[in-house]
Design an enzyme around this catalytic site. Sequence first.
Site, PDB file in Angstrom:
ATOM      1  N   GLU A  51       0.683  -1.237  -0.073  1.00 47.16           N
ATOM      2  CA  GLU A  51       0.028   0.035   0.180  1.00 47.16           C
ATOM      3  C   GLU A  51       0.766   1.241  -0.006  1.00 47.16           C
ATOM      4  O   GLU A  51       1.974   1.303   0.697  1.00 47.16           O
ATOM      5  CB  GLU A  51      -1.075  -0.153   1.353  1.00 47.16           C
ATOM      6  N   LYS A 120      -8.954   3.168  -2.835  1.00 43.72           N
ATOM      7  CA  LYS A 120      -9.671   2.698  -1.440  1.00 43.72           C
ATOM      8  C   LYS A 120     -10.707   3.512  -1.098  1.00 43.72           C
ATOM      9  O   LYS A 120     -11.189   4.563  -1.079  1.00 43.72           O
ATOM     10  CB  LYS A 120      -8.250   3.009  -0.320  1.00 43.72           C
ATOM     11  N   CYS A 156      -5.900  -3.213   1.978  1.00 41.64           N
ATOM     12  CA  CYS A 156      -5.818  -3.096   3.355  1.00 41.64           C
ATOM     13  C   CYS A 156      -6.873  -3.002   4.194  1.00 41.64           C
ATOM     14  O   CYS A 156      -7.643  -4.119   4.619  1.00 41.64           O
ATOM     15  CB  CYS A 156      -4.518  -2.014   3.817  1.00 41.64           C
TER      16      CYS A 156
END
Length: 559
Positions: A51, A120, A156
């Site tokens: 990430e 994200k 994540c």
Amino acid sequence: MTEQSPITQTIRIAVAQLNPTVGDVSGNLAKAREVRAEAAREGAQLVLLTELFISGYPPEDLVLKPAFIRACRKAVESLAADTADGGPGVVIGFPRQDETGRYNSVAVLDGGKIIFIRDKVDLPNYGEFDEKRVFDEGTIAGPVNFRGVRIGIPICEEIWNDLGICETLAESGAEILLVPNGSPYYRGKVDVRHQVALRQVIESGLPLIFAAQVGGQDELVFDGASFGFNADKSLAFQMSQFETALAVTTWKKNGSGWHCAEGPMAHIPEGEEADYRACLLGFRDYVNKNGFKSVVLGLSGGIDSAICAALAVDALGEERVRTVMLPFRYTSQDSLKDAADCAKALGCRYDIVPIEEPVTGFSSALSDLFEGTDSGITEENLQSRARGTILMAISNKFGSMVVTTGNKSEMSVGYATLYGDMNGGFNPIKDLYKMQVYALSRWRNLHVPPGALGPSGEVIPFNIIDKAPSAELRPNQTDQDSLPPYPVLDDILECLVEKEMAVEEIVARGHDVATVHRVEHLLYLAEYKRRQSAPGVKITKKNFGRDRRYPITNRFRDR
């Protein structure tokens, strides 16, 4: 007519757990290129990085700077151009901005271009995470078709909560999940990650690859330990912890989907070994990434400074560590001998700078102002502040960063002196309670962790571990003169700090109510000191600063 066996397909996915540096865009790009070349030599078709790899994680408010965002985008485009060579494609995290907002994004690179970007959706905003301040929420995107394999890429936090993102990817046709992560260490974190990933495997019915970065970034330590699970919930592979590594995993597809046919199974350290290695990695990276050539610390003959000296030598090598004994009239012969023995065992430089003259000078300068008052804590603190001043002078003269050596027990109750023993640039044991310091010291005397530059054997003399701890600011002083015994203090503090327990619950564990009230009062009272303390490695789920944010002005007491 005989039944034909299903056609088997193969894809080789390289998982790269590397150590990026926040802000070093060109350096991080160079690491990505290097690992891609290595993966190509090992026959990989796809490289999975972590990430926000290009920016380093977490970049915090750096992403508010347009020039930084542009540099990150340019680096990703440059790496994308490399993939025109027919070698491995790349999955890489980076921050990006367009007319709709600023995003924590992942790009898939292949054939000389960026073939897919997803942003994200689930931005964490708790503990050490503060992504909602700097990023906008993305929109849920389906899988990407990479060379005939439909890959879902949850980022994540998107696998840590029950938002159904992995299920949505499965329903959209994803065949395998690749998860780039920025997941910092705390004690027992590997097991937590496994459980989180398993839940998503069960709910989606898909295999999952979890890529985790390595390295220290300010207080945070990223421990790697990347892994994968097959769709049948079996562990597909496990990479090492606290070490950079590249693992090329082989995945084969038959009628039941993709299954890992080849991958590493590394040992994962536990308990004291894991905590020591986290402190070691966090300390080493803080010193090296910030460009310090050496460190200096006061070596008192006590357990805290001894383990900090051991960590410093393990992290940097004996030639980069300078220890200084700063004795006063109350310093015992045992402490002088123990400090010297510790420095000798570690092989680092050891100097003695007596503080009698500077302390006497301060006392003399203040004698008229203090006339008619009783001697006490003020005079004791002059000793600590004289030591702090001398260590800072050595730092200024030789460019060595001062290492602060206070443990979490002391920092919790304010058993430390501002502008004295709290001076320094970094504290490797800031998030370790006193009893944990003892446990790690005993462990280090029996083990040399992988990658450590220090010697084997007894590097922390057993006399330091066995004797009663003391600040030695007055005759025959011990810590227990003013604090509960450390096993008692640590248990109360863990209840108050880590678990946020009520006083009555702590008393029910067998503690004296007056002692619990006093410790709680000291904990709140010392908040202003902690705000001025040096950063230090995060080991627990609730460290001071990143995780536990209490007001300085605070009259609440649990009565």
